[in-house]
Design a protein around this motif. Structure first.
Motif, PDB file in Angstrom:
ATOM      1  N   GLN A  58       0.860  -1.179   0.000  1.00  0.00           N
ATOM      2  CA  GLN A  58       0.000   0.000   0.000  1.00  0.00           C
ATOM      3  C   GLN A  58       0.900   1.235   0.000  1.00  0.00           C
ATOM      4  O   GLN A  58       1.389   1.656   1.050  1.00  0.00           O
ATOM      5  CB  GLN A  58      -0.923  -0.011   1.218  1.00  0.00           C
ATOM      6  CG  GLN A  58      -1.763  -1.275   1.329  1.00  0.00           C
ATOM      7  CD  GLN A  58      -2.754  -1.385   0.192  1.00  0.00           C
ATOM      8  OE1 GLN A  58      -3.629  -0.566   0.049  1.00  0.00           O
ATOM      9  NE2 GLN A  58      -2.601  -2.417  -0.616  1.00  0.00           N
ATOM     10  N   LEU A  59       1.125   1.787  -1.167  1.00  0.00           N
ATOM     11  CA  LEU A  59       2.121   2.841  -1.318  1.00  0.00           C
ATOM     12  C   LEU A  59       1.866   4.059  -0.445  1.00  0.00           C
ATOM     13  O   LEU A  59       2.773   4.552   0.211  1.00  0.00           O
ATOM     14  CB  LEU A  59       2.217   3.269  -2.791  1.00  0.00           C
ATOM     15  CG  LEU A  59       2.722   2.197  -3.735  1.00  0.00           C
ATOM     16  CD1 LEU A  59       2.682   2.707  -5.163  1.00  0.00           C
ATOM     17  CD2 LEU A  59       4.112   1.748  -3.354  1.00  0.00           C
ATOM     18  N   SER A  60       0.637   4.551  -0.428  1.00  0.00           N
ATOM     19  CA  SER A  60       0.382   5.767   0.346  1.00  0.00           C
ATOM     20  C   SER A  60       0.599   5.520   1.837  1.00  0.00           C
ATOM     21  O   SER A  60       1.131   6.372   2.546  1.00  0.00           O
ATOM     22  CB  SER A  60      -1.011   6.338   0.077  1.00  0.00           C
ATOM     23  OG  SER A  60      -1.993   5.365   0.280  1.00  0.00           O
ATOM     24  N   ALA A  61       0.253   4.336   2.328  1.00  0.00           N
ATOM     25  CA  ALA A  61       0.464   4.018   3.743  1.00  0.00           C
ATOM     26  C   ALA A  61       1.957   3.899   4.051  1.00  0.00           C
ATOM     27  O   ALA A  61       2.426   4.409   5.076  1.00  0.00           O
ATOM     28  CB  ALA A  61      -0.257   2.729   4.115  1.00  0.00           C
TER      29      ALA A  61
ATOM     30  N   LYS B  68       8.101   4.645   5.706  1.00  0.00           N
ATOM     31  CA  LYS B  68       8.718   3.335   5.486  1.00  0.00           C
ATOM     32  C   LYS B  68       9.199   3.130   4.054  1.00  0.00           C
ATOM     33  O   LYS B  68       9.817   2.113   3.752  1.00  0.00           O
ATOM     34  CB  LYS B  68       7.746   2.225   5.863  1.00  0.00           C
ATOM     35  CG  LYS B  68       7.403   2.207   7.334  1.00  0.00           C
ATOM     36  CD  LYS B  68       6.432   1.097   7.648  1.00  0.00           C
ATOM     37  CE  LYS B  68       6.098   1.088   9.134  1.00  0.00           C
ATOM     38  NZ  LYS B  68       5.105   0.052   9.449  1.00  0.00           N
ATOM     39  N   LEU B  69       8.883   4.071   3.167  1.00  0.00           N
ATOM     40  CA  LEU B  69       9.327   3.982   1.782  1.00  0.00           C
ATOM     41  C   LEU B  69       9.900   5.339   1.372  1.00  0.00           C
ATOM     42  O   LEU B  69       9.187   6.212   0.887  1.00  0.00           O
ATOM     43  CB  LEU B  69       8.168   3.579   0.852  1.00  0.00           C
ATOM     44  CG  LEU B  69       8.509   3.418  -0.627  1.00  0.00           C
ATOM     45  CD1 LEU B  69       9.606   2.383  -0.845  1.00  0.00           C
ATOM     46  CD2 LEU B  69       7.256   3.030  -1.419  1.00  0.00           C
ATOM     47  N   PRO B  70      11.201   5.529   1.592  1.00  0.00           N
ATOM     48  CA  PRO B  70      11.826   6.803   1.228  1.00  0.00           C
ATOM     49  C   PRO B  70      11.777   7.032  -0.286  1.00  0.00           C
ATOM     50  O   PRO B  70      11.709   6.074  -1.066  1.00  0.00           O
ATOM     51  CB  PRO B  70      13.270   6.655   1.705  1.00  0.00           C
ATOM     52  CG  PRO B  70      13.323   5.441   2.552  1.00  0.00           C
ATOM     53  CD  PRO B  70      12.131   4.598   2.213  1.00  0.00           C
ATOM     54  N   LYS B  71      11.852   8.291  -0.659  1.00  0.00           N
ATOM     55  CA  LYS B  71      11.741   8.655  -2.067  1.00  0.00           C
ATOM     56  C   LYS B  71      12.813   7.985  -2.924  1.00  0.00           C
ATOM     57  O   LYS B  71      12.526   7.563  -4.039  1.00  0.00           O
ATOM     58  CB  LYS B  71      11.808  10.170  -2.243  1.00  0.00           C
ATOM     59  CG  LYS B  71      11.422  10.610  -3.642  1.00  0.00           C
ATOM     60  CD  LYS B  71      11.600  12.092  -3.899  1.00  0.00           C
ATOM     61  CE  LYS B  71      10.847  12.949  -2.948  1.00  0.00           C
ATOM     62  NZ  LYS B  71      10.930  14.378  -3.264  1.00  0.00           N
ATOM     63  N   ASP B  72      14.028   7.849  -2.419  1.00  0.00           N
ATOM     64  CA  ASP B  72      15.080   7.242  -3.232  1.00  0.00           C
ATOM     65  C   ASP B  72      14.795   5.767  -3.526  1.00  0.00           C
ATOM     66  O   ASP B  72      15.015   5.297  -4.642  1.00  0.00           O
ATOM     67  CB  ASP B  72      16.454   7.417  -2.588  1.00  0.00           C
ATOM     68  CG  ASP B  72      16.598   6.750  -1.225  1.00  0.00           C
ATOM     69  OD1 ASP B  72      15.593   6.602  -0.499  1.00  0.00           O
ATOM     70  OD2 ASP B  72      17.739   6.370  -0.876  1.00  0.00           O
TER      71      ASP B  72
ATOM     72  N   TYR C 286       5.228  10.742  -5.940  1.00  0.00           N
ATOM     73  CA  TYR C 286       5.605  10.499  -4.544  1.00  0.00           C
ATOM     74  C   TYR C 286       4.911  11.516  -3.624  1.00  0.00           C
ATOM     75  O   TYR C 286       4.336  11.141  -2.605  1.00  0.00           O
ATOM     76  CB  TYR C 286       7.127  10.576  -4.385  1.00  0.00           C
ATOM     77  CG  TYR C 286       7.606  10.146  -3.029  1.00  0.00           C
ATOM     78  CD1 TYR C 286       7.849   8.803  -2.748  1.00  0.00           C
ATOM     79  CD2 TYR C 286       7.832  11.068  -2.015  1.00  0.00           C
ATOM     80  CE1 TYR C 286       8.287   8.399  -1.506  1.00  0.00           C
ATOM     81  CE2 TYR C 286       8.271  10.669  -0.765  1.00  0.00           C
ATOM     82  CZ  TYR C 286       8.512   9.343  -0.513  1.00  0.00           C
ATOM     83  OH  TYR C 286       8.922   8.943   0.728  1.00  0.00           O
ATOM     84  N   GLU C 287       4.954  12.785  -4.004  1.00  0.00           N
ATOM     85  CA  GLU C 287       4.317  13.824  -3.196  1.00  0.00           C
ATOM     86  C   GLU C 287       2.797  13.622  -3.149  1.00  0.00           C
ATOM     87  O   GLU C 287       2.176  13.855  -2.106  1.00  0.00           O
ATOM     88  CB  GLU C 287       4.663  15.214  -3.711  1.00  0.00           C
ATOM     89  CG  GLU C 287       6.131  15.584  -3.516  1.00  0.00           C
ATOM     90  CD  GLU C 287       6.586  15.530  -2.065  1.00  0.00           C
ATOM     91  OE1 GLU C 287       5.838  16.015  -1.181  1.00  0.00           O
ATOM     92  OE2 GLU C 287       7.678  15.006  -1.806  1.00  0.00           O
TER      93      GLU C 287
END
Length: 111
Positions: A52-55, A61-65, A106-107
């Motif tokens: 679940q990307l937004s979560a 837990k999922l940095p932009k890089d 991402y934003e």
């Protein structure tokens, strides 16, 4: 008096233009999420069995890089996505680079 008024107007215009750019990026991020691969990212990422990307992004837990790396290189069942992202009409129209498009989605997912 006139000089300070001019500075105030200039600062206001800069703030407004920054907000317009942020709104455009958020809209493009939404379009990427809705349209990538013709069916949208949510076709896979809004179902319980997949990340679940937004979560993940919202929880830090999922940095932009890492997000960008997966979009560029793929991972496990996730195909490379940058080419599909760059073919989306609003991305093409905006003239965004790959990194700008990744930042926009991402934003969007962060909110």
């Amino acid at each position: 008096m006139k000089k300070s008024f001019g500075l105030l107007v200039g600062a206001t215009l800069i703030a407004i233009s920054g907000q317009v750019a942020a709104n455009e990026a958020e809209e493009i991020g939404a379009k990427i999420y809705e349209r990538a691969f013709g069916r949208g990212c949510g076709a896979c990422h809004d179902i319980a069995s997949n990340p679940q990307l937004s979560a993940l992004i919202g929880a830090g837990k999922l940095p932009k890089d890492q997000f960008a790396k997966v979009l560029k290189e793929g991972k496990n069942g996730m195909p490379k996505a940058v080419a599909a992202i760059m073919e989306i009409g609003p991305v093409k129209k905006s003239g965004y680079t790959e990194d700008q498009a990744i930042d926009a989605v991402y934003e969007y997912l962060k909110k």
